[in-house]
Structures are given as structure tokens and as C-alpha cells.
Design an enzyme around this catalytic site. Structure first.
Site, PDB file in Angstrom:
ATOM      1  N   PHE A   5      -7.412  26.627  12.095  1.00 58.05           N
ATOM      2  CA  PHE A   5      -8.099  26.437  11.040  1.00 58.05           C
ATOM      3  C   PHE A   5     -10.069  25.754  10.996  1.00 58.05           C
ATOM      4  O   PHE A   5     -10.016  25.316  12.294  1.00 58.05           O
ATOM      5  CB  PHE A   5      -7.167  25.276   9.920  1.00 58.05           C
ATOM      6  N   ASP A  45       0.925  -0.686   0.288  1.00 56.51           N
ATOM      7  CA  ASP A  45       0.103  -0.263  -0.361  1.00 56.51           C
ATOM      8  C   ASP A  45       1.123   1.023   0.078  1.00 56.51           C
ATOM      9  O   ASP A  45       2.052   1.277   0.869  1.00 56.51           O
ATOM     10  CB  ASP A  45      -1.025  -0.134   1.456  1.00 56.51           C
ATOM     11  N   ARG A 103     -11.718  27.454   5.774  1.00 60.04           N
ATOM     12  CA  ARG A 103     -10.197  26.682   5.177  1.00 60.04           C
ATOM     13  C   ARG A 103      -9.122  27.927   5.373  1.00 60.04           C
ATOM     14  O   ARG A 103      -8.088  27.259   4.058  1.00 60.04           O
ATOM     15  CB  ARG A 103     -11.185  26.353   3.778  1.00 60.04           C
ATOM     16  N   MET A 104      -8.706  28.257   6.564  1.00 59.40           N
ATOM     17  CA  MET A 104      -7.924  29.231   6.438  1.00 59.40           C
ATOM     18  C   MET A 104      -7.188  29.186   7.580  1.00 59.40           C
ATOM     19  O   MET A 104      -8.233  28.284   8.991  1.00 59.40           O
ATOM     20  CB  MET A 104      -7.819  30.169   5.801  1.00 59.40           C
TER      21      MET A 104
END
Length: 679
Positions: A373, A304, A378-379
Site C-alpha cells: 500500500f 472515550d 491507495r491500494m
């Protein structure tokens, strides 16, 4: 268990000496045809020593018969000692494993919700058990409720606990480990005596150790060679009589013992047991000796990507500035954005910035406001004392943020972000105030040293295939960086099975690693399946090896151990058979030189006398066994190279060496015997 033991301890050696005498029992010795023949010869020479006329033949002398008897006795004892020593190490390892299985009490849940205290040895498959903080997990099972921190140091040697929870790929627990926090409710998955540790204890103790196919084949070969030499010795008697040469029984027995492959016959079992022990020392539970041996014959490795070839965490690989921004500036702003970020990604950004010359003082950020965050923004970032706002995050989120405060979007921002995305990475835009200064390239980093290890496997003729759910572009990038031979992108469980079957249909042996329930079918299909101890019970049941450390790259070490086992067996077999050449030149001329002076040209060692020649060869044959025990126990040093180069090296070292060493050894022993006037 992670601490390696010394090769031989005083206690193991002392017990091995006692066991060597116990193994003289013919019922035990007959399992090893070569050494059984030596024991029969020992008994006959003992009878000759006691009653010289017992067989109605003339004798060279009682002293000679007694000398042959003791040398043969020590030959048998040394062979038994080698096997007993290997078994002793196995029993010591079993004791270590057994200490993890204390007689604990388990709280079995009843139908009315109450609990009943039951000894762990009475637990049956299907029982439901509750284990609270500080309690020992009584046996192997699957968590069906709860989440807990599990201390597995008792079996892995690692002190850091691991998180296990119901459902998913990390719900399996092993007997002997301890719940460090919280609680779990588990379903017992094994009956008494059938846990992984129980099975391993039986294997390393040798109680249920079955000979592997290669070992059986070699034992058969040695038995056939022994029968051939018995026929040779029997036919030699009338031939000698025709030449008016008298061959006494002790000399014939000595010749037989020297010519049959006693060295490898004495060490064969020890090599197999020691091979199992070496695997266990690496914290791998092998469910059979066949699995260890198969690992040495592996042609293809299927691995994997996530967690095996790569870390599984995105890590900073590059800072790319937009037009008009210097590399130094993007490095410093990226550092500012992450200096208070404790996520793996954040720490990797700080580490990369530090490597590129970025420096900071903690006091500069002590009063800065940390912006965490969130899925909505999304910061993340910092609000510095001077009012400067540092942000990093998804490219579209940063563009939206900068546009909202009147900033300008750089023309080349999307181009940089798309290039990173096409390479399989994750782009993070970085802004200082209303200016976007560049992009951080996050990538799933290949573990260091793997490329070199894959190169070693390639040199051995082993093909490596990476399986990943990533898109083909990302898969190709990681495959190139890791140095694997091939890859399967967007792989589903059935794709892994198909890949294994394809390789097997071409006559290849295949190994793979896995930890999830969806890996179980492929682990069962593979010739060598290595399941992670942290994985599901389904994966562990399907595999024939379990890695207690849950390190997927351990399979590479297991392959090396398997090859070392096969090489050790082959090297010592070569050495043993090559020994016969020197013994032939020592004994045959001594037996016939008086009747056939023409054989003088074969007497290249110029031994003192026929008696001295025979006894010297017999003594060398005996003492070479204990001298080779360390090699049988530790294994021949393995170097990664092609089969041809390994064969050439072993033929030169153990084949040619197996011819030269006996010549020198027999000559030295002859000089000592002659110097002491013993013959």
C-alpha cells in the site's frame, strides 16, 4: 505485581500476632473508641482477678472474673490481629512496589553538555536526565527527546515493551522501568519521595492512610452507640438495686462488651486497608482511599470510544458482493488480496474469510508478487503467477484502476460504499483483474464482552456515556452496538468537562478515563479520574488513580472494587448490630430471671445458668471476630444488581443471619461449658 498473592501467608500471620500485642498500647487503641472501651474493661477485670475487693463490691467469684478477663483479652487481641493482618498485607504489597525503586544512578545533563552521575534519590523536579539502552529510568518524568522501547514489566508484570516518544500522549515514563532499546532524554517531573510509587507505598503501608468520609461517619456512629450503651449500663445499676438484683462489675462489663458493636469496631480498619490492597492487586495506583470509596458510589461513567470501547483499529466486519457476484467469490478474492497483508486490517480480513469458509494453501502464494500500500495508489494486493492481479483499496482508487485497464464499474458499487460510509464504516473495493467483485466493510470493532459489562453497570444504576470525535451517525452506530446509555459525538475537551459538570450538578458522582494532555482538565473535574500509565504526565497528575496496565476498561473493575468495599463494610456492620439481639436474649434474662420470673418467656435459649449465659455470649463475641477476618480481607462477594436488590440480599444474609447465627453459636458454647462442668 500481576500475580495475586494468597490471602494470608505464614510470614504475614506470624508478624500480625506480634503486632496484635504491640497494639495493646492505649495510645494506639484510643484511635478505635469501641475497642478502647473493651481494653478498659479488660484492665478492670484483670484488677478484679488480682484483688477481688479492690472496688469494694461483692463478686460472683475470682474464677468467673479471670474467665471474663481472658475472654475480653482475646477479644481485643483478635481485633488487633485483624488490623495487623491487613496492614501486613499492605506492607508486603509496599515491599513489592519498593523493589521496583532500586537505588540507581542517573546521568544528569549539565549546561555544558556533559553528564554527571547522581543517585536517583537526589534528583529534583526539572532535572534533565539521559537514559540509554538497558538502564533503569530513575524516577517519573516526561520524554523531551528521543524514541525508545520501554520495558515496564517491573511494575505491570507484562513482558511486552511499549514505545514511548517525545511529544504526544505517550511521553510519560515511570521510575523503575527500563529502556529496552535506543535512548531517551527526560525531564524529571517529581521531587524526591513524591513519585507515584512513593505515594502508593505510603498509602498501602498505612503510614499516611487517612480515613475516608464514610469510614469517619461509621466510626462516629459506632462511638455514639458505644456511649449510649455505657449510659444504659450505668443506669441499669440503680434499676437492678431497686429490684434487689446485685450486678457485679465483671457482669456489667461483659454486658457492655456484648452490646456495643465490637465486631465491626474490630474489623473496620482492616476492611479499609484491605480495600486499598485489592485495588493495588489490579495494578491500579490509587492516590487516596477516598478515590477507591468514591468509585463505589459512582453514578455515571464517561469513557472515550477509541481504545476504551473499541479497539481503535479498523477490522473487517462484512463482505458485500456487487450484482452478479456470489458471496463465495467475494470472500475468496478478499482472502487473496490480504493473505500477505500483515496490517491489522489485513489480518482481520483473512480471519473473517476463514470464518466464512475461505481456505488457502501457502504454496499457492509463495511466488506471488506483493503489492504494498502507498499513499499515492491507495491500494495493495498480489500479482499471482497466472497473471491475475488482485487489488483492494479505496473505492475511488479501485474504480480508477479498473477503468484504466478496460474494466466496467458495477452500477451498485457506489450505493454499497455509501451505505457503509453512512454507518460509520470504511469501504474497501476489491478487484480481480479488471472486475470489481465487491466491497469489504471495515469498522472500528467494539471490544467483546463490553455490552454485557455495560448491562451490569446499568443494573447497578450506573449510567454510561461514550465520548468520541466521530460524526453523530458513526457515534450512534457504535453506541448502539456497545450498549452505552448515551453518547457525545464530535466531542472536544471542553465538551467532556461540560458533560461531567452537568452530571455533578444533578448530584451524581462521575468517573472517567483518559491518557492525553487534553484529558487532564476532565480527569481533574471527575470524582474518580483513571489515567493511563502510558499517557502524559499532565493526565496522571490530574487523575486520582493510575492504571499501570494502561487498560481503559479497568475503570469498570475499579468501580466493582469500590462497591465491594462499601458492601463489605455495610454487610459486616449489619451483622455486628444484628448480633446484639441474640446477646440481649442470652444475657438480660440470665441477669434478672431470679428476681423477675416473668422474664422466663424471654429465656428462649434456655441456657444452663446465668454465668453460663454471660460467658457463652462473651466467648461468641470474641470468636466471631477471627471468623469474619477472611470476609473483611477478601471482601463480600459482589454481584452486579440494583441497590434495592443488594440491600435486600445483605439484610437477609447478614441481618437475619446476624440474628440466627449468634443464637445457634451461644447455645452450642453453653452446652460445651455445661458439659465440661466449667460453670
Amino acid at each position: 505485581m500481576s500475580t495475586r498473592r494468597s490471602l494470608i501467608t505464614k510470614e504475614i500471620a506470624s508478624q500480625a500476632v506480634i503486632d496484635a500485642f504491640k497494639k495493646l498500647n492505649p495510645a494506639v487503641m484510643i484511635k478505635n473508641p469501641v475497642m478502647f472501651i473493651v481494653e478498659v474493661g479488660t484492665v478492670i477485670t484483670l484488677l478484679l482477678s488480682i484483688a477481688p475487693d479492690l472496688f469494694g463490691a461483692d463478686h460472683v467469684g475470682r474464677g468467673y472474673d479471670i474467665a471474663v478477663f481472658f475472654i475480653l483479652l482475646f477479644t481485643v487481641l483478635f481485633g488487633n490481629f485483624a488490623e495487623a493482618l491487613a496492614e501486613g498485607r499492605g506492607k508486603a504489597q509496599a515491599d513489592t512496589l519498593r523493589r521496583t525503586k532500586s537505588e540507581t544512578m542517573a546521568k544528569v545533563l549539565q549546561k555544558d553538555g556533559s553528564t554527571k552521575q547522581v543517585p536517583s534519590t537526589q534528583l529534583k523536579k526539572g532535572d534533565i536526565v539521559r537514559v540509554d539502552t538497558g538502564e533503569i529510568i530513575p524516577t517519573d518524568g516526561e520524554i523531551i527527546e528521543g524514541l525508545a522501547s520501554i520495558d515496564e514489566s517491573a511494575i505491570t508484570g507484562e513482558s511486552a515493551p511499549v514505545i514511548k516518544e517525545a511529544g504526544g500522549d505517550f511521553s510519560s515514563v515511570t521510575g523503575g522501568t527500563r529502556v529496552a532499546s535506543d535512548y531517551i532524554i527526560m525531564k524529571v517531573m517529581t521531587d524526591p519521595g513524591e513519585s507515584f510509587l512513593d505515594r502508593m507505598i505510603s498509602l498501602v503501608e498505612g503510614a499516611k492512610r487517612q480515613k475516608t468520609p464514610n469510614e469517619i461517619a461509621l466510626t462516629t456512629l459506632l462511638a455514639v452507640l458505644t456511649m449510649i450503651f455505657i449510659i444504659v449500663i450505668i443506669t441499669m445499676v440503680p434499676m437492678a438495686s431497686y429490684l434487689n438484683v446485685h450486678l457485679d462489675i465483671a457482669t456489667l462489663i461483659a454486658l457492655l462488651v456484648c452490646l456495643i458493636p465490637t465486631t465491626i469496631g474490630a474489623l473496620l480498619s482492616a476492611i479499609g486497608i484491605a480495600g486499598m490492597d485489592r485495588v493495588t492487586q489490579f495494578n491500579v495506583l490509587a492516590m487516596s482511599g477516598k478515590a477507591v470509596e468514591a468509585a463505589g458510589d459512582i453514578d455515571t461513567l464517561i469513557l472515550d470510544k477509541t481504545g476504551t470501547i473499541t479497539y481503535g483499529n479498523r477490522m473487517a466486519a462484512e463482505f458485500t458482493p456487487v450484482k452478479g457476484v456470489t458471496q463465495q467469490e467475494i470472500t475468496f478474492v478478499a482472502l487473496q488480496s490480504s493473505v500477505k497483508d500483515e496490517t491489522p486490517e489485513g489480518r482481520s480480513i483473512v480471519e473473517l474469510a476463514n470464518k466464512q469458509g475461505g481456505v488457502w494453501a501457502n504454496k499457492e502464494f509463495e511466488s506471488a508478487e506483493i503489492i504494498e500500500f502507498t499513499a499515492e495508489t491507495r491500494m495493495s494486493g498480489l500479482d499471482l503467477d497466472g497473471g491475475v492481479k488482485i487489488r483492494k483499496g479505496a473505492v475511488d482508487a479501485i474504480k480508477k484502476y479498473v477503468s484504466a485497464i478496460g474494466g466496467v464499474i458495477p452500477n451498485d458499487l457506489d450505493e454499497i460504499a455509501n451505505r457503509i460510509a453512512r454507518a460509520g464504516g470504511t469501504p474497501l473495493a476489491v478487484a480481480a483483474g479488471s472486475r470489481i467483485v465487491g466491497v469489504i466493510y471495515l469498522k472500528d470493532t467494539v471490544k467483546p464482552g463490553l455490552k454485557e459489562r455495560f448491562a451490569e453497570l446499568r443494573a447497578m444504576g450506573i449510567k454510561t456515556i461514550m465520548c468520541t470525535g466521530d460524526n453523530p451517525l458513526t457515534a450512534a452506530t457504535i453506541a448502539l452496538e456497545a450498549g452505552v446509555d448515551d453518547f457525545i459525538a464530535e466531542a472536544k475537551p471542553e465538551d467532556k468537562i461540560a458533560a461531567i459538570k452537568k452530571e455533578q450538578q444533578e448530584g451524581k458522582l462521575v468517573a472517567m478515563t483518559g491518557d492525553g494532555t487534553n484529558d487532564a482538565p476532565a480527569l481533574a473535574q471527575a470524582d474518580v479520574g483513571l489515567a493511563m500509565n502510558s499517557g502524559t504526565m499532565a493526565a496522571k497528575e490530574a487523575a486520582n488513580m493510575i492504571d499501570l496496565d494502561s487498560d481503559p476498561t479497568k475503570l469498570l473493575s475499579v468501580v466493582s472494587i469500590g462497591k465491594q468495599l462499601l458492601i463489605t463494610r455495610g454487610a459486616l456492620t449489619t451483622f455486628s448490630i444484628a448480633n446484639d439481639i441474640a446477646k440481649y436474649f442470652a444475657i438480660i434474662p440470665a441477669m434478672f430471671i431470679l428476681a423477675m420470673p416473668q422474664l422466663q418467656s424471654m429465656n428462649i435459649m434456655h441456657l444452663a445458668s446465668p454465668k453460663s449465659a454471660i460467658l457463652s455470649a462473651l466467648i461468641f463475641n470474641a470468636i466471631i471476630i477471627p471468623l469474619l477476618i477472611p470476609i473483611a480481607m477478601k471482601g463480600v462477594k459482589y454481584r452486579s444488581s440494583s441497590a434495592d436488590s443488594l440491600l435486600t440480599r445483605n439484610v437477609l444474609l447478614y441481618g437475619v443471619g446476624g440474628v440466627i447465627v449468634p443464637f445457634a453459636g451461644i447455645k452450642v458454647i453453653d452446652l460445651i461449658l455445661h458439659g465440661l462442668s466449667l460453670v
